[in-house]
Design an enzyme around this catalytic site. Structure first.
Site, short mmCIF file in Angstrom:
data_model
loop_
_atom_site.label_atom_id
_atom_site.label_comp_id
_atom_site.label_asym_id
_atom_site.label_seq_id
_atom_site.Cartn_x
_atom_site.Cartn_y
_atom_site.Cartn_z
N ASP A 165 -7.96 -4.93 -3.49
CA ASP A 165 -7.69 -4.00 -4.18
C ASP A 165 -8.24 -3.83 -5.70
OD1 ASP A 165 -6.12 -1.82 -2.78
OD2 ASP A 165 -4.73 -1.96 -2.68
N GLU A 220 -8.86 2.21 6.40
CA GLU A 220 -9.21 2.44 5.26
C GLU A 220 -8.91 0.90 5.01
OE1 GLU A 220 -6.85 3.34 1.48
OE2 GLU A 220 -8.77 2.62 0.43
N HIS A 221 -7.50 0.72 4.87
CA HIS A 221 -7.75 -1.33 5.15
C HIS A 221 -6.96 -1.82 6.69
CE1 HIS A 221 -7.11 0.03 0.75
NE2 HIS A 221 -7.97 -0.77 0.53
N GLN A 272 1.07 -1.01 -0.30
CA GLN A 272 -0.52 -0.18 -0.02
C GLN A 272 0.89 1.42 -0.24
OE1 GLN A 272 -3.59 0.23 -0.02
NE2 GLN A 272 -3.14 -1.82 -0.60
N HIS A 318 -50.71 24.17 8.68
CA HIS A 318 -50.64 22.67 9.28
C HIS A 318 -51.44 22.20 9.87
CE1 HIS A 318 -46.33 23.69 8.40
NE2 HIS A 318 -45.99 22.30 8.27
N HIS A 370 1.68 3.11 -3.22
CA HIS A 370 0.08 3.71 -3.67
C HIS A 370 0.34 5.75 -4.13
CE1 HIS A 370 -3.43 2.06 -4.94
NE2 HIS A 370 -3.33 1.27 -3.33
P1 NAD Z 1 -5.68 11.27 -9.54
O1 NAD Z 1 -6.51 10.90 -10.76
O2 NAD Z 1 -6.66 11.05 -7.94
O3 NAD Z 1 -4.83 12.32 -9.60
C1 NAD Z 1 -4.44 12.86 -11.00
C2 NAD Z 1 -4.31 14.83 -10.83
O4 NAD Z 1 -4.58 15.51 -9.78
C3 NAD Z 1 -3.95 14.94 -12.23
O5 NAD Z 1 -4.56 14.64 -13.48
C4 NAD Z 1 -4.12 16.42 -12.03
O6 NAD Z 1 -4.85 17.29 -12.87
C5 NAD Z 1 -3.75 16.68 -10.45
N1 NAD Z 1 -2.93 17.15 -9.87
C6 NAD Z 1 -2.01 16.81 -9.37
N2 NAD Z 1 -0.23 17.50 -9.14
C7 NAD Z 1 -1.70 19.18 -9.03
C8 NAD Z 1 -1.65 19.93 -7.95
N3 NAD Z 1 -0.31 20.03 -7.89
N4 NAD Z 1 -2.23 20.96 -8.63
C9 NAD Z 1 -3.49 20.80 -9.14
N5 NAD Z 1 -3.74 19.78 -9.12
C10 NAD Z 1 -2.94 19.06 -9.66
O7 NAD Z 1 -4.14 9.96 -9.28
P2 NAD Z 1 -3.26 10.17 -8.38
O8 NAD Z 1 -2.36 11.56 -7.56
O9 NAD Z 1 -2.44 8.71 -8.74
O10 NAD Z 1 -3.49 9.64 -7.09
C11 NAD Z 1 -4.94 8.41 -6.61
C12 NAD Z 1 -4.80 8.32 -5.48
O11 NAD Z 1 -6.52 7.46 -5.18
C13 NAD Z 1 -4.47 7.96 -4.98
O12 NAD Z 1 -4.03 8.72 -3.29
C14 NAD Z 1 -4.34 6.42 -3.77
O13 NAD Z 1 -3.99 6.01 -3.00
C15 NAD Z 1 -6.16 7.02 -4.04
N6 NAD Z 1 -6.94 5.69 -3.79
C16 NAD Z 1 -7.96 5.65 -2.79
C17 NAD Z 1 -8.71 5.03 -2.95
C18 NAD Z 1 -9.67 4.88 -1.80
O14 NAD Z 1 -10.60 3.89 -1.71
N7 NAD Z 1 -9.33 5.42 -0.44
C19 NAD Z 1 -8.78 3.54 -4.07
C20 NAD Z 1 -7.81 3.90 -4.88
C21 NAD Z 1 -6.82 4.66 -4.94
#
Ligand code: NAD
Length: 434
Positions: free
Chosen positions: A356, A322-323, A253, A416, A256
């Site tokens: 996941d 969460e997990h 994890q 009412h 991630h």
């Molecule tokens: P994401 O799709 O969430 O975010 C990417 C987007 O963030 C980009 O397209 C961009 O537009 C924006 N971004 C990035 N930096 C930026 C900045 N400085 N300013 C403004 N916008 C910005 O993808 P990710 O970043 O890879 O994150 C995925 C997240 O999802 C991880 O944190 C993961 O832990 C989480 N997740 C959570 C669960 C849950 O159920 N809680 C499940 C799966 C994944």
């Protein structure tokens, strides 16, 4: 009871602390305000700014989807279909537990509710760092199993490229339209509607701190599933747990993102110390160690409790992670001892990665302690439970009318009260004039 921190964050905490703060909130507020005012033009501006992405059309045509699908390896397509069967089967089994209701609570008074699917849902499939195609199964399949009629899917480009396997997963899951847009601009576009994206009634899906904050800020006019931000993992282990397994599963994890709390709570100092060593060894060969190490160093914790598993479960509940993975001799004990978690993974044969990616339960789960008040995404989140009532006899209405008259006047609601009086007088056969 004393707790020993074999590895702590400073200060030792149960806050699941991750990056939020004024910078994230103010960037998100600016993007939302601009998308509200300028629609598609603002989406394009921020897509260029944050993702260096500005195609002729953000929405994929049917022909583009087919072309993209043809680039995805056959085995990947087969795997996507197999996983989607698991997710669909569990979602449909859960749907079958949700029933409409009609009950006569007193003679002649019928109360009921119907579970009505939300009509237009926006599903966000994250992908800034990895193509999280499993989020397409979790959001879209579940929405469709609930009966949602129109699903809009948004996912970001990865390093300027369309994530082909994510598009395939979204298409096979049944998305009605797919847009390659990420982050706040995608969330704002689906919540507010633009010239090219329909306004959605509800948003589902996980994401990074920007995505989570955008959903929070837009809640109200649009519904949201839950606060599913950066991932968290917590393991409860006894002295029978294998430290190598604990280390592997914590790192699974931590990779991630750089803001992943990964916590081991154990009754065994030997397991704690061996896990710490094993993590260091395993990081050396993990190709995602650039992320996982940052995360582990900032947010990793190993805590030894001396009050036995009861104390371990109680402390785990404080984290409300969460997990939560249970690596003990009697893992099912956690089902009765724990109350606050997104999802439980019971025993050494079950790992968070199954949840996941493949097993079929939903991986969109509550973070930052929101497990205190909600579970994860499921078909029920896509249904509105709407009540109705009917009073089927004059006598029942008359009796209720008398009660209503008194109850309304106790609150000084004369209008009412008259509605109640009217029915009561009809029963008594009296003329009524206001
Ligand atoms: P994401 O799709 O969430 O975010 C990417 C987007 O963030 C980009 O397209 C961009 O537009 C924006 N971004 C990035 N930096 C930026 C900045 N400085 N300013 C403004 N916008 C910005 O993808 P990710 O970043 O890879 O994150 C995925 C997240 O999802 C991880 O944190 C993961 O832990 C989480 N997740 C959570 C669960 C849950 O159920 N809680 C499940 C799966 C994944």
């Amino acid at each position: 009871m004393t707790r020993q921190y074999i590895k702590s964050v400073a200060p030792p905490s149960t806050t699941n602390g991750v990056k939020t703060g004024p910078d994230v909130a103010s960037i998100v507020a600016e993007v939302i305000a601009d998308v509200k005012q300028q629609g598609d033009a603002a989406v394009r501006h921020y897509s260029e700014k944050f993702d260096k992405w500005s195609p002729a059309s953000f929405r994929l045509s049917e022909e583009e989807i087919q072309n993209i699908m043809s680039t995805v390896p056959e085995q990947t397509i087969k795997d996507i279909k197999e996983v989607q069967e698991n997710v669909r089967a569990f979602a449909l089994a859960q749907r079958a537990t949700i029933t409409d209701l009609e009950v006569e609570i007193r003679p002649g008074v019928i109360l009921g509710h119907r579970n009505i699917p939300i009509e237009v849902v926006g599903c966000y499939i994250p992908g800034g760092r990895y193509p999280l195609l499993a989020s397409a199964h979790m959001t879209i399949i579940t929405a469709k199993a609930a009966g949602v009629s129109h699903v809009v899917a948004c996912t970001p480009p990865i390093l300027g490229k369309i994530p082909a396997s994510t598009v395939a997963a979204a298409h096979l899951a049944g998305a009605d339209e797919i847009h390659i847009i990420g982050g706040t601009q995608a969330i704002a576009a689906m919540a507010l509607g633009t010239e090219s994206i329909p306004q959605c009634h509800f948003l589902a899906g996980p994401g990074n701190a920007f995505v989570a904050e955008a959903k929070r800020a837009l809640f109200g006019p649009v519904g949201i599933d839950l606060f599913a931000g950066p991932t968290e993992v917590l393991i409860v282990a006894d002295d029978a747990a294998d430290p190598f397994t604990c280390a592997t599963d914590l790192l699974s994890q931590a990779e991630h993102g750089p803001d992943t709390p990964a916590v081991l709570i154990t009754t065994s100092k030997a397991v704690a110390e061996a896990t710490l060593l094993s993590i260091e060894r395993q990081l050396a060969s993990l190709c995602t160690a650039d992320v996982a190490r940052v995360s582990w160093e900032a947010f990793g914790e190993i805590i030894v409790v001396d009050g036995g598993l009861d104390e371990a479960f109680a402390l785990a509940d404080e984290f409300a992670s969460e997990h939560v993975q249970i690596l003990t001799r009697e893992p099912r004990e956690a089902l009765t001892k724990m109350k606050h978690y997104g999802a439980l993974f019971l025993g050494k044969n079950t790992c968070v990665s199954y949840g996941d990616k493949v097993i079929g339960t939903n991986h969109v789960l509550p973070t930052r302690k929101s497990a205190h008040y909600t579970g994860g995404l499921w078909v029920g989140k896509f249904l509105k439970t709407c009540t109705y009532q009917e009073v089927v006899s004059d006598e029942a209405s008359g009796k209720l009318g008398l009660l209503c008259g008194r109850a309304a006047r106790a609150e000084n609601f004369e209008g009412h009260a008259r509605s109640g009086d009217l029915r009561a007088h009809q029963l008594l056969g009296e003329e009524i004039e206001w």
